[in-house]
Design an enzyme around this catalytic site. Structure first.
Site, PDB file in Angstrom:
ATOM      1  N   GLU A 209      46.214  36.445  35.092  1.00 15.33           N
ATOM      2  CA  GLU A 209      45.362  37.545  35.547  1.00 15.33           C
ATOM      3  C   GLU A 209      46.105  38.360  36.602  1.00 15.33           C
ATOM      4  O   GLU A 209      46.797  37.811  37.464  1.00 15.33           O
ATOM      5  CB  GLU A 209      44.084  36.950  36.154  1.00 15.33           C
ATOM      6  CG  GLU A 209      43.131  37.965  36.760  1.00 15.33           C
ATOM      7  CD  GLU A 209      42.012  37.300  37.552  1.00 15.33           C
ATOM      8  OE1 GLU A 209      40.948  37.938  37.714  1.00 15.33           O
ATOM      9  OE2 GLU A 209      42.186  36.150  38.006  1.00 15.33           O
TER      10      GLU A 209
ATOM     11  N   LYS B 180      37.048  40.925  31.262  1.00 13.33           N
ATOM     12  CA  LYS B 180      36.265  39.894  31.938  1.00 13.33           C
ATOM     13  C   LYS B 180      34.782  40.246  31.917  1.00 13.33           C
ATOM     14  O   LYS B 180      34.384  41.333  32.341  1.00 13.33           O
ATOM     15  CB  LYS B 180      36.750  39.735  33.384  1.00 13.33           C
ATOM     16  CG  LYS B 180      36.116  38.584  34.143  1.00 13.33           C
ATOM     17  CD  LYS B 180      36.744  38.460  35.530  1.00 13.33           C
ATOM     18  CE  LYS B 180      36.196  37.255  36.279  1.00 13.33           C
ATOM     19  NZ  LYS B 180      36.806  37.137  37.625  1.00 13.33           N
TER      20      LYS B 180
ATOM     21  N   CYS C 127      39.707  33.617  35.064  1.00 12.11           N
ATOM     22  CA  CYS C 127      39.451  33.087  36.401  1.00 12.11           C
ATOM     23  C   CYS C 127      38.136  32.315  36.473  1.00 12.11           C
ATOM     24  O   CYS C 127      37.948  31.329  35.775  1.00 12.11           O
ATOM     25  CB  CYS C 127      39.511  34.209  37.432  1.00 12.11           C
ATOM     26  SG  CYS C 127      39.809  33.626  39.122  1.00 12.11           S
TER      27      CYS C 127
END
Length: 523
Positions: free
Chosen positions: A278, A340, A391
């Site tokens: 990321e 995301k 994440c």
């Protein structure tokens, strides 16, 4: 407030024991990782709330929860201790509600079922905390403290909620055994009949613990693929990890160019694909030609597709940014991408920005809000169909499960933990990858900018891992699987059922209590 103060003084000793138990639960999580303490903590809270009023139970639950979350979330001190305290208070409020529930169900008939109500209430508490406010915050689930314990294989049957249930049921049974032994002692002597409740509760604890060993964890591969994971590193830890523009991107480009040299020299076999973490590109490659050129150079040098993590300006909504994983092909350039779905509140977007920014000036350090994606992260990266989650998304059951059910043969966690490096947060996130591997029968590849990058096999074994704040590249052959676990098939049903049992047990306790008071008045 006065009543609260009086309650705190009256409950001082019990509150102190609850606080110690909460700290014990915190020690069950990484970086400490003493998972048996999770059983002790659950048992202690059950005993401390047993036979109390709902108000007393709520206070005990809060006294348990606040130190637990303060210890667990101390990595947020990088942002500020006020953030640690504020989030801990919010999360502890859920444990206060659970404490009230534990006190209520301890008064239900059939004491032998008390451990069951206790376990279901733990699931209900986590169910609520995982969803509200602002999409929830799943950190601190009992399952995440038990990613290397006898309970871990239960994830393949019912996901993280079933692991939490198994741990809480064992802790509740231990509390039941302890309570029965105390009553046996007070009854004036031992007899086989009097010892039955203690023996039965102990047998439940042993049986639940042993159940995990009987759960088959699917690991057989349908295929395999060779990957390389690039951890480029950052210039400094903390809130200002970015440094000057292009620095982080250059780190990942240079590491990939070195990998290409090793492949060309025959020192390393050529991988089928490469994974960057990321935010590996700290500039939008579609807006900055230099960033695009550097990524393209790295991808063409290695000659295989690279999954690139980048922040990209939203194409239509001005002022918004998307956190993406982009499949970058050496011939055709950037292609399919995943955005995301669950941006972090107050970290990647600011709720009520206009109002709160005037009060909390620190929020101005989040200049633009991240815009959420609307689909799963199944991406064809070279010969592999990977499921990308970014994440903190690895903490959310439904995001990972939906990705696997959509066809992902392996799971990739692109992450950037540079802000929280050397704080314990990367270790806490890594164990979530271990649980997800077993839950879905898939390898999990974690790619981090500054560490910890890792490969977790489908049985939860960490095959490789990097150190924090080092530039590193490692290669691995990972299995690709098409089969689904029972947890994939049943989805959230076990969680909903167990949570509803917990809620209904509280409702039953309230009704029985009211009926008893009505009968007393009638007499």
């Amino acid at each position: 407030m006065r009543r609260l103060g009086l309650l705190a003084r009256r409950e001082a000793r019990r509150s102190a024991l609850a606080a110690v138990s909460g700290l014990a639960l915190g020690l069950a999580f990484p970086p400490f990782g003493v998972w048996p303490l999770s059983l002790v903590a659950v048992a202690a809270l059950a005993l401390l709330t047993h036979g109390r009023t709902a108000r007393q139970g709520a206070w005990t639950g809060f006294a348990f929860g606040l130190p637990f979350f303060l210890l667990l979330l101390k990595w947020l001190s990088v942002v500020g201790w006020d953030a640690v305290v504020g989030l801990s208070v919010i999360e502890a409020a859920f444990l206060a509600l659970m404490g009230a529930g534990l006190a209520l169900v301890s008064r239900l008939p059939v004491p032998a079922l008390w451990p069951l109500w206790t376990a279901c209430l733990w699931v209900a508490e986590e169910w609520a905390r995982d969803r509200v406010p602002f999409g929830g915050f799943p950190w601190g689930r009992l399952a995440f403290a038990n990613t290397g314990s006898p309970y871990t294989p239960l994830a393949a049957l019912g996901g993280a909620p079933l692991v939490t249930f198994g741990v809480a049921l064992t802790g509740g049974a231990l509390a039941g055994a302890a309570l029965a032994l105390c009553r046996l002692r007070g009854a004036g002597g031992f007899s086989p009949r009097r010892a039955l409740p203690a023996a039965g509760a102990g047998a439940v604890a042993v049986a639940v613990t042993a159940a995990g060993f009987a759960v088959p964890v699917p690991t057989a591969a349908d295929d395999s693929v060779d990957i390389a994971v690039v951890q480029g590193n950052v210039q400094q830890p903390g809130m200002d990890f970015l440094g000057r523009p292009m620095m982080i991107l250059d780190n990942h480009v240079k590491a990939t160019l070195n990998l290409a040299k090793d492949v060309k020299a025959g020192r390393i076999a050529k991988p089928d694909l490469v994974i960057w973490p990321e935010n590996a590109s700290d500039l939008d490659p579609f807006q900055y030609r230099e960033a695009y050129a550097r990524i393209d150079e790295a991808v063409k040098s290695i000659g295989v597709p690279v999954l690139v993590g980048a922040l990209v300006d939203h194409p239509t909504k001005q002022g918004y940014v998307e956190n993406q994983g982009i499949v970058w092909d050496p011939k055709s350039g950037p292609g399919a991408s995943y955005t995301k779905q669950h941006p972090v509140p107050f970290g990647e977007y600011v709720p009520f920005r206009q109002e709160l920014s005037k009060i909390i000036t620190r929020l101005q350090r989040v200049p633009r809000d991240f815009y959420p994606g609307d689909h799963t992260g199944v991406l064809n990266v070279g010969p592999a169909r990977l499921g990308d989650v970014i994440c903190f998304e690895v903490a959310y059951d439904e995001i990972v499960r939906d990705t696997v059910n959509a066809g992902a043969r392996a799971i990739v966690v692109q992450t950037n933990n540079a802000t929280y490096g050397r704080s314990g947060q990367p270790e806490q996130q890594l164990v979530m990858s271990k649980l997800r591997a077993i839950e879905h029968g898939r390898p999990v590849i974690t790619a981090a900018t500054s560490g910890i990058s890792a490969v977790v096999s489908p049985d939860g074994t960490i095959e490789q891992r990097t150190k924090e704040f080092t530039q590193d590249v490692f290669t691995a052959r990972i299995p690709l699987r098409d089969g689904k676990t029972l947890a994939d098939r049943v989805g959230a049903i076990p969680e909903w059922v167990l949570a509803m049992v917990g809620v209904l047990s509280c409702a039953a306790a309230i009704m029985i209590g009211r009926r008893g008071r009505t009968d007393e008045k009638g007499q």
